[in-house]
Design a protein around this motif. Structure first.
Motif, PDB file in Angstrom:
ATOM      1  N   LYS A  16      56.555  -7.320  36.456  1.00  0.00           N
ATOM      2  CA  LYS A  16      56.039  -7.160  35.093  1.00  0.00           C
ATOM      3  C   LYS A  16      54.787  -7.993  34.842  1.00  0.00           C
ATOM      4  N   GLN A  17      54.574  -9.001  35.658  1.00  0.00           N
ATOM      5  CA  GLN A  17      53.415  -9.867  35.409  1.00  0.00           C
ATOM      6  C   GLN A  17      53.011 -10.541  36.701  1.00  0.00           C
ATOM      7  N   PRO A  57      55.813 -11.151  29.678  1.00  0.00           N
ATOM      8  CA  PRO A  57      56.708 -10.000  29.541  1.00  0.00           C
ATOM      9  C   PRO A  57      57.846 -10.281  28.562  1.00  0.00           C
TER      10      PRO A  57
END
Lengths: 245, 260
Positions: free
Chosen positions: B186-187, B226
């Protein structure tokens, strides 16, 4: 009962006030001048309130907040009674803040205001110095203003809760070099002690030994190097501090 | 292989070990890491740093020149993650009853090795013991004008671990950071994007306050943190340190923050 943490004879002792002297935990009786004073409670999580007296909020040109303005302080900033607080060389406005400090007695979660005093162990005096030169508008008041080494004297005594009949009606006074510069009463807090305990414990767990500094009334003046600053609260004593360069 | 310092749940002792793959070597024995009851390797105060990633500051755009901020931050803006927030590897992150999502703040934790006051940039790393992974959890909030205690100091909002990696094995200013939620990336970011590098941050912070042995200073949170919901497995990986994994669980499914 008034309790202290002090250094005497090269070791740290718990002590009680006894007829103007200190009765150490090992039974020795010593004079107040013979000891080095530590913060009466070892600081862990310490909350401080900004703008919690309407008169101080207006003095700083702020509206009184609708929700408690809370920030946290680290252990580095605390010093005991008769300690020295460092004024940075470039500071133009450094002021004291005489505050009633509430010490929590046991784990507290979702406590209602009407039960809140059952979670108070006692009270002491804090002087929550601020250096306004370093204010920035991020997480204001930022730690550079409020968490500097030596900038939060606390003590001299932890006074048991049962010895203070009404903590919401105590006179606070500050003297700089003997001159009265600040006077207020805890009854003028915007958010009272029970409301603050209900508020904080509504979203986080408070622990035994946590401390809440409940804010200061109006009357802030600059404290230059050499200033002898006494913060005094009715029934709790006088906390002495010296500003050094 | 890296040299680590770790602690177990229910113990105040810190131990020296070595990590090789999925095993922790300690006292001549090897243990599967996932079976160890590791606790947060924290003995001091945790200080977070606001807006220390270039991307996080630039996302503020012109707002930093407008009310209520009026100008960009000058000195490091810090906050405290108090002791009620600290949990270890694998422990549940409590989702407060009234909230639906939490912000995951993937932070490099700089663990202080000895008392540091007014240290210079060139000597700053001498005061570091090592590095750990910190998940600086927040309830999403827009304004950063007032201190965010209510958003950042909830119980269990600061997982730390799984251990401290000795500083000799780490260059703190070029570490890849990845966040996975339910195994989905997600990141991604790197400490190469810090506004104040680790030594510079240490110098600027200790200019006004002492960091003591065991304190942990967070290097910052990268932009676009996130979000996680109840039930999500959150994993933060930092290159050279390992990964920190915790599951978000509804607060009312836990007893005093513990899943029993």
């Amino acid at each position: 009962m008034k309790r202290a943490r002090i250094v005497y004879g090269g070791s740290i002792h718990h002590a009680k006030e006894h007829e103007g002297n200190l009765l150490l935990d090992n039974g020795t009786l010593v004079g107040e001048e013979e000891v080095v004073w530590l913060p009466p409670v070892e600081p862990k999580t310490v909350f401080a309130l900004g703008l919690n007296y309407a008169d101080h909020a207006s003095e700083l040109a702020f509206q009184a907040p609708s929700e408690p303005l809370v920030f946290l302080k680290g252990p580095n900033t605390f010093i005991g009674h008769k300690g020295q607080t460092v004024r940075p060389a470039d500071a133009t406005y450094m002021h004291y803040e005489c505050e009633l400090a509430v010490v929590i007695s046991k784990t507290a979660r979702k406590v209602k205001a009407e039960d809140a005093y059952n979670f108070v162990r006692g009270y002491t005096i804090a002087n929550d110095y601020a250096i306004r030169d370093y204010l920035e508008n991020y997480y204001r008041p930022n730690l550079r203003v409020k968490n500097r080494d030596t900038c939060t004297p606390i003590g001299p005594w932890l006074v048991d809760a049962e010895d203070i009949q009404n903590p919401m009606n105590l006179t606070l006074k500050t003297y700089v070099n003997g001159e009265l510069t600040q006077e207020g009463n805890t009854k003028d807090m915007i958010f009272s002690i029970p409301v603050l305990i209900e508020y904080l414990s509504s979203f986080m767990t408070l622990n035994a030994g946590d401390i809440i500094l409940t804010g200061t009334p109006k009357g802030s003046v600059d404290t230059p190097v050499g200033a002898q600053v006494i913060t005094e609260i009715e029934g709790l004593g006088r906390l002495a501090n010296t500003i050094v360069g | 292989m890296s040299k680590v310092i770790f602690t177990f749940q229910g113990s105040h002792l810190f131990h020296d070990g070595e990590v090789r793959g999925n095993f922790l070597h300690y006292n001549g024995e090897s243990y599967e890491i996932n079976k160890l009851p590791l606790d947060a390797p924290v003995s001091g105060t945790i200080y977070g740093t606001l807006l220390n990633y270039k991307g996080a500051l630039s996302q503020m755009g012109n707002a930093v020149y407008e009310e209520p901020y009026n100008m960009p931050p000058e000195a490091p803006i810090l906050y405290i993650k108090p002791i009620n927030t600290i949990i270890g590897y694998g422990m549940p992150i409590p989702m407060p009853i009234d909230e639906t999502e939490l912000e995951i703040g993937a932070a490099l934790g700089i663990v202080i090795g000895r008392s540091a006051t007014k240290v210079s940039v060139t000597q700053a790393l001498d005061y570091v013991a090592g590095y750990t992974i910190v998940n600086d959890v927040s309830i999403p909030h827009k304004s950063i004008y007032r201190p965010a205690v209510k958003f950042k100091a909830r119980d269990g909002f600061c997982p730390v671990g799984p251990w401290i990696v000795h500083k000799e094995d780490i260059n703190p200013d070029s570490l890849h950071i990845k966040v996975f939620i339910n195994n989905e990336l997600k990141q991604e970011n790197t400490t190469g994007n810090l506004i104040r590098s680790v030594p510079k941050l240490l110098a600027d912070v200790t200019e006004f306050m002492t960091l003591s042995e065991g304190d942990i200073l967070l290097a910052g949170i990268p932009e676009n943190p996130p979000k996680a919901n109840a039930g999500d497995q959150v994993r933060i990986e930092i290159e050279g340190i390992g990964y920190l994994e915790n599951r978000v669980m509804k607060e009312d499914e836990l007893i005093a923050g513990v899943n029993i």
